[in-house]
Design a protein around this motif. Structure first.
Motif, mmCIF file in Angstrom:
data_model
loop_
_atom_site.group_PDB
_atom_site.id
_atom_site.type_symbol
_atom_site.label_atom_id
_atom_site.label_comp_id
_atom_site.label_asym_id
_atom_site.label_seq_id
_atom_site.Cartn_x
_atom_site.Cartn_y
_atom_site.Cartn_z
ATOM 1 N N ARG A 151 0.821 -1.205 0.000
ATOM 2 C CA ARG A 151 0.000 0.000 0.000
ATOM 3 C C ARG A 151 0.854 1.253 0.000
ATOM 4 N N GLU A 152 1.984 1.154 0.659
ATOM 5 C CA GLU A 152 2.862 2.310 0.718
ATOM 6 C C GLU A 152 3.428 2.646 -0.652
ATOM 7 N N LYS A 175 1.992 2.557 -3.535
ATOM 8 C CA LYS A 175 1.059 3.077 -4.526
ATOM 9 C C LYS A 175 1.547 4.433 -5.001
ATOM 10 N N GLN A 176 0.856 4.983 -6.073
ATOM 11 C CA GLN A 176 1.352 6.245 -6.585
ATOM 12 C C GLN A 176 1.158 7.333 -5.539
ATOM 13 N N ILE A 177 1.972 8.323 -5.702
ATOM 14 C CA ILE A 177 1.987 9.393 -4.708
ATOM 15 C C ILE A 177 0.752 10.265 -4.898
ATOM 16 N N ILE A 178 0.168 10.659 -3.800
ATOM 17 C CA ILE A 178 -0.997 11.544 -3.876
ATOM 18 C C ILE A 178 -0.502 12.981 -3.879
ATOM 19 N N VAL A 206 0.185 18.406 11.894
ATOM 20 C CA VAL A 206 -0.250 17.267 12.724
ATOM 21 C C VAL A 206 0.996 16.585 13.277
ATOM 22 N N PRO A 207 0.961 16.199 14.542
ATOM 23 C CA PRO A 207 2.146 15.578 15.166
ATOM 24 C C PRO A 207 2.662 14.416 14.328
ATOM 25 N N TYR A 208 3.999 14.359 14.192
ATOM 26 C CA TYR A 208 4.642 13.486 13.225
ATOM 27 C C TYR A 208 4.422 12.011 13.503
ATOM 28 N N SER A 232 2.115 10.208 14.591
ATOM 29 C CA SER A 232 0.906 9.532 14.144
ATOM 30 C C SER A 232 0.909 9.335 12.632
ATOM 31 N N ILE A 233 1.765 10.061 11.956
ATOM 32 C CA ILE A 233 1.825 9.902 10.515
ATOM 33 C C ILE A 233 2.761 8.759 10.171
ATOM 34 N N GLN A 234 3.868 8.690 10.934
ATOM 35 C CA GLN A 234 4.934 7.774 10.575
ATOM 36 C C GLN A 234 4.542 6.320 10.797
ATOM 37 N N ARG A 235 3.750 6.139 11.843
ATOM 38 C CA ARG A 235 3.522 4.750 12.239
ATOM 39 C C ARG A 235 2.774 3.988 11.155
ATOM 40 N N ARG A 267 0.792 0.733 10.118
ATOM 41 C CA ARG A 267 0.116 -0.359 10.783
ATOM 42 C C ARG A 267 -0.882 -0.985 9.821
ATOM 43 N N HIS A 270 -4.210 -1.810 8.399
ATOM 44 C CA HIS A 270 -5.430 -1.010 8.429
ATOM 45 C C HIS A 270 -6.649 -1.821 8.719
#
Lengths: 309, 680
Positions: B26-27, B29-32, B43-45, B47-50, B52, B54
């Motif tokens: 999933r990572e 996939k093409q870039i949005i 937004v605090p980093y 929570s973005i980096q993790r 997991r 889905h």
């Protein structure tokens, strides 16, 4: 909004409340603007405040030098005093649209980009105003001024032509620089419409926009946003690329949707508050909504303003 | 549950694919492209980096589907008890084989084995029948084909059982189980084999196969192998004589078969129950140590010795028993004409050599041979003398009561008429001095006299030249053990009463042959004397499972009311009429007492089988395969007759079909879920 409620679509079915995505496919801006505005005007045909140039405003006492033609003879007949009839607005004004053509406008998640939406909106407004014999002008800007069509009664076609040619390409920077530069050019009172996605700090935006009001111009700000920007409806974790800066970062939308939406809401609220403080009309437009919606909002706001005066 | 094609489990690696799809794919996939990351960046980093997963549901569904399909391809099938769950029909005949060899005494294995057996009893269905067979070196049916309703009896039989001193032998147990199953009329037959599966217990025995359609469910009792386990494996006894007293020096070999070294242990030598010497014992893991004790004087008969190591997890193999007695010489009386012409020189010299057994030789002239001489003698040698009728009768009595008689013929030899104990009648001398001398040609190597010469290069009788011998007329009851090259008998044997007579048709000195000068002479004379005296060296110990017969040690024992006293104190009467053997089942000393005087006739030391103390386990499937090999063939041949086992087999293997169906259903569900999700 009795105005909106009273006028159900009647005159040109299909033209009004058209899905912006459908309009965007038409391509010919003149056709599009006419399709939208004709229906619109027909729909508003009996609006009491339409046509500002013949609107009676108040009486005032005659002073020598006043045109005798504007004397209200009926009042003289009743009271034996000379009164002059004053009318609301100047019959023709300058109407200029300032369109943000930075790269961030070139985004659309539902078939129509913000830029196309703004372009159609511009065309519609220009068309509408042109029908009132007002002078229309147009400015495109990103970090600097890209196109400038000075206001003129004959510039309707030029404006549409320029609009047709425009492509958002360069990243936008601070709005302050181009807008401050432009503020000096609008010498004569008129109506200025700024259309942008306002990706900047609210204070910086207000700071950039307010000089446009200085010479008595009426200022309307349309904040155009895509639904995806509002609700952040992505589901998969992906890399996101900033259209303007090209920066990329991994994003897990599910994890941050709440924070994002609250940040956007706070941004919009801050803009609304600050603009109302400086008496600028501010309207948030969602590109998934029909264009008429924007036009109604604009005109309703104008009408309210006029009545208050 | 087992699998027909377990190699398919390699495909379980495919389970990683959904995980990778969920996490990585999933990572990629093409870039949005997004208008501005202005707010995203705020937004605090973390929570973005993790990263997991889905959608746990989707992931689990996919993995389960894959796992089920792989499992289906591996073709699972049920064995034993599980078969019942699938097949669902048919009463079972269940034989519970419970290993009670002494190695089960290691740590808590016996308790667990009993628990496993009780569990098997609990698993019996209402229509089933169960048997309990206890086995070690032999097998014993504790309960035969009891209805499942009488579970209590089965359980009691298991609870009462104890470990024995025997070693594990699977073949007898399987044979017993086979016989029980063969007698059963129930459709399904099952053997539950509860054992620690020592390698030593299975020698790939043939004939241990079960009847057709029978299954074997092995229940291995393993584990707890980390405690040190030493075994006194063997004892060697070195005899010596010191100031006219016989002494024995005992050396013991102690083996540590566990992975733990034994340090600070002790090894004690006990004589007649009293510890007389203790040595320190240190044995590294997986090795052995030898301890030699100081010599002990053999005070009397049946000196009972034990070598005992410090107790450990498996106690039964920590002690080693042995019995030593003073050497009893074989009394030989040589009847010779005496004087200067004595022909007994080579014979007496040959008998004077050797320790096992020792021969004590007395030379007598024919007229000097007393009854006392005969009573004390085991063997009488008549060396080329003429035997009077009176002497002949005395010798006949001597032989009939169990004595041995060797008669060597020469020019003077004569035998009285009317005393018929010789294997042949004597005739004239055959003179071979003129031509080639006679040679000893055909030997009866199967006989115990010549048995030591059987192997090549272990004695050449043909080297001896025989210049003269007496022709004989063979008695029908005699056996010719050796012939000269011309075919004439050289050595004959005849059984007379309890004794036997050997007849050597030439001389035992140099007058007629040079045999006494040949290397084979001494062993030949010794073997002949041994044979005649029926000498048997009593081994210092036996192993549990061997049999002790009443003649053990003493050949002249009278068995009237003999009683064997076992190490545990039980008295087992030896029946005169046949069952005069006793299988050793305990470790310790067995005493054989004669009835009249209640005196100890003999003592036998019994030790556990040292092979059993090696706890190395084997793969139970070897036994299952060997035991059910015949059953499989039987099942195949019975298929034509419409016997139920093949159906049951098919039933037990049908599971793959359900697994595959369920896996495909899950895949369908996965498609539905993912479609719904992508719409949402």
């Amino acid at each position: 909004m009795s105005l909106l409620g009273a006028h159900t679509p009647a005159a040109v079915p299909g033209a009004r409340f058209m899905d912006p995505a459908v309009l965007a496919r038409i391509g010919n801006l003149e056709l599009v603007s006419r399709a939208v505005c004709d229906g619109f005007i027909n729909g508003l045909h009996k609006a009491p405040y339409f046509g500002a140039s013949v609107d009676f405003a108040e009486h005032r006492g005659y002073v020598p030098g006043d045109d005798i033609r504007r004397m209200d003879w009926r009042v003289w007949a009743r009271t034996d005093r000379y009164y002059i009839k004053e009318y609301e607005a100047e019959t023709n004004m300058n109407f200029t649209v300032l369109l943000d053509v930075s790269k961030s406008m070139d985004y659309g998640s539902r078939g129509i980009t913000k830029f196309d939406y703004a372009r159609i909106l511009t065309a519609c407004l220009t068309n509408l105003v042109h029908h009132q014999r007002d002078r229309v002008g147009f400015v495109a800007f990103d970090s600097e001024v890209v196109e400038h069509v000075p206001p003129s009664a004959k510039h309707m076609d030029t404006v549409l032509h320029v609009l047709d040619r425009l492509k958002p390409g360069r990243p936008g920077g601070k709005m302050r620089e181009p807008l401050h530069k432009l503020a000096e050019h609008f010498g004569r009172r008129g109506v200025l419409v700024v259309i942008s996605d306002l990706y900047e700090d609210p204070e910086a935006i207000v700071d950039a926009v307010t000089p446009l009001r200085f010479r008595g111009n009426d200022l309307v700000v349309f904040h155009v946003l895509d639904p995806a920007e509002l609700d952040f409806g992505f589901s998969d974790a992906q890399a996101f690329e900033d259209l303007e800066s090209g920066d990329q970062m991994p994003v897990v939308p599910d994890a941050m949707r709440k924070e994002y939406v609250s940040l956007v809401t706070a941004h919009v609220d801050a803009l609304q508050r600050r603009f109302s403080e400086v008496r600028v009309d501010y309207e948030l437009l969602n590109t998934s909504q029909p264009l008429d919606h924007a036009l109604y909002k604009y005109l309703a706001g104008r009408a309210k303003r006029t009545r208050l005066r | 549950m087992s699998f027909i094609a377990p190699l398919f489990f390699v495909a379980l690696a495919a389970l990683a694919i959904p995980v990778l799809i969920h996490l990585i794919q999933r990572e990629k996939k093409q870039i949005i492209r997004f208008p501005s990351l202005m707010f995203v960046q705020r937004v605090p980093y973390k929570s973005i980096q993790r990263r997991r997963v889905h959608n746990w549901l989707l992931l689990l569904v996919r993995m389960a589907a894959l796992a089920l399909i792989v499992l289906a391809f591996a073709r699972p099938f049920f064995l034993g008890q599980d078969l019942g769950a699938v097949a669902g029909a048919g009463a079972r005949e269940v034989v519970i084989l419970l290993d009670q060899s002494y190695s089960l005494g290691y740590a808590d294995r016996w308790e667990r084995a009993q628990a496993a057996a009780s569990e098997a009893v609990d698993g019996l269905g209402p229509a089933d029948r169960g048997s309990v067979v206890l086995f070690s070196s032999g097998a014993e049916i504790a309960l035969r084909s009891v209805a499942a309703g009488e579970r209590q009896r089965l359980r009691a039989a298991i609870d009462v059982a104890e470990t024995t001193a025997g070693a594990t032998r699977f073949a007898p147990a399987l044979k017993v189980a086979g016989s029980i199953l063969a007698d059963s009329a129930l459709p399904r037959r099952e053997v539950i084999l509860i054992s620690d599966f020592q390698r030593g217990g299975w020698r790939g025995e043939e004939g241990a196969s079960l009847p057709e359609g029978a299954t074997v469910t092995p229940v291995p009792i393993a584990g707890g192998a980390d405690a040190p386990n030493v075994a006194v494996n063997a004892v060697s006894l070195a005899r010596s004589t010191f100031s006219n007293q016989e002494r024995v020096a005992v050396s013991a070999v102690v083996v540590n078969r566990s992975a733990e070294p034994l340090a600070g242990g002790q090894l004690a030598l006990e004589i007649d129950g009293r510890s007389i010497q203790t040595e320190a014992l240190d044995v590294a893991a997986g090795s052995s140590a030898s301890v030699t004790f100081a010599p002990v004087t053999i005070a009397g008969r049946f000196l009972r010795g034990s070598v005992r190591a410090t107790p450990d997890a498996l106690d039964a193999d920590n002690v080693f028993h042995f019995v030593v007695s003073p050497v009893v010489p074989v009394q030989v009386v040589v009847v010779d004409r005496g004087g200067t012409g004595s022909a007994a020189l080579y014979l007496t010299r040959a008998l004077a050599i050797g320790d096992a057994p020792r021969f004590e030789t007395t030379v007598r002239q024919p007229d000097a041979l007393s009854d006392a001489d005969l009573r004390g003698a085991s063997v009488v040698v008549i060396n080329d003398v003429a035997v009077s009728a009176a002497l002949g009768r005395r010798l006949a009595r001597f032989v009939e009561s169990g004595g041995g008689l060797l008669v060597a013929l020469g020019p003077r030899a004569a035998w009285p008429q009317g005393v018929d104990i010789l294997p042949a009648a004597l005739r004239e001398r055959v003179d071979r001095t003129r031509d080639d001398a006679a040679r000893i040609g055909a030997l009866e190597y199967g006989h115990s006299v010549f048995e030591p010469f059987r192997a090549p290069r272990s004695g050449d009788f043909s080297a001896a030249r025989i210049y003269g011998y007496r022709a004989v007329e063979t008695d029908p009851s005699a056996q010719i053990l050796a012939r000269f090259d011309a075919g004439a008998p050289a050595l004959l044997e005849r059984q007379v009463g309890a004794g036997r007579v050997l007849l050597w048709t030439s001389t035992l000195d140099l007058s007629w042959s040079d045999l006494p000068l040949k290397p084979v002479f001494l062993p030949f004379i010794h073997q002949a004397a041994r044979q005649l005296s029926a000498y048997a060296e009593s081994p210092p110990w036996l192993t549990v499972g061997q049999v002790m017969d009443a003649s053990f040690g003493e050949s002249t024992l009278s068995l009237g009311g003999a009683v064997v006293l076992t190490p545990s104190g039980r008295q087992v009467p030896l029946d005169e009429e046949g069952a005069d053997v006793l299988e050793l089942s305990e470790s310790g000393f067995y005493e054989l007492r004669t009835g009249e005087s209640d005196s100890v006739a003999t003592v036998v030391a019994s030790n556990v089988d040292s092979v059993e103390s090696d706890l190395t386990a084997m793969d139970p499937q070897d036994i299952v395969a060997a035991a059910t090999a015949g059953a499989g063939e039987g099942a195949r041949s019975a298929a034509a007759g419409g016997a139920p086992p093949p159906e049951a087999q098919e039933q037990s293997q049908r599971l793959w079909w359900y697994l595959l169906c369920f896996g495909i259903v899950l895949l369908g569900a996965d498609t539905l879920i993912s479609n719904r999700m992508s719409k949402a």
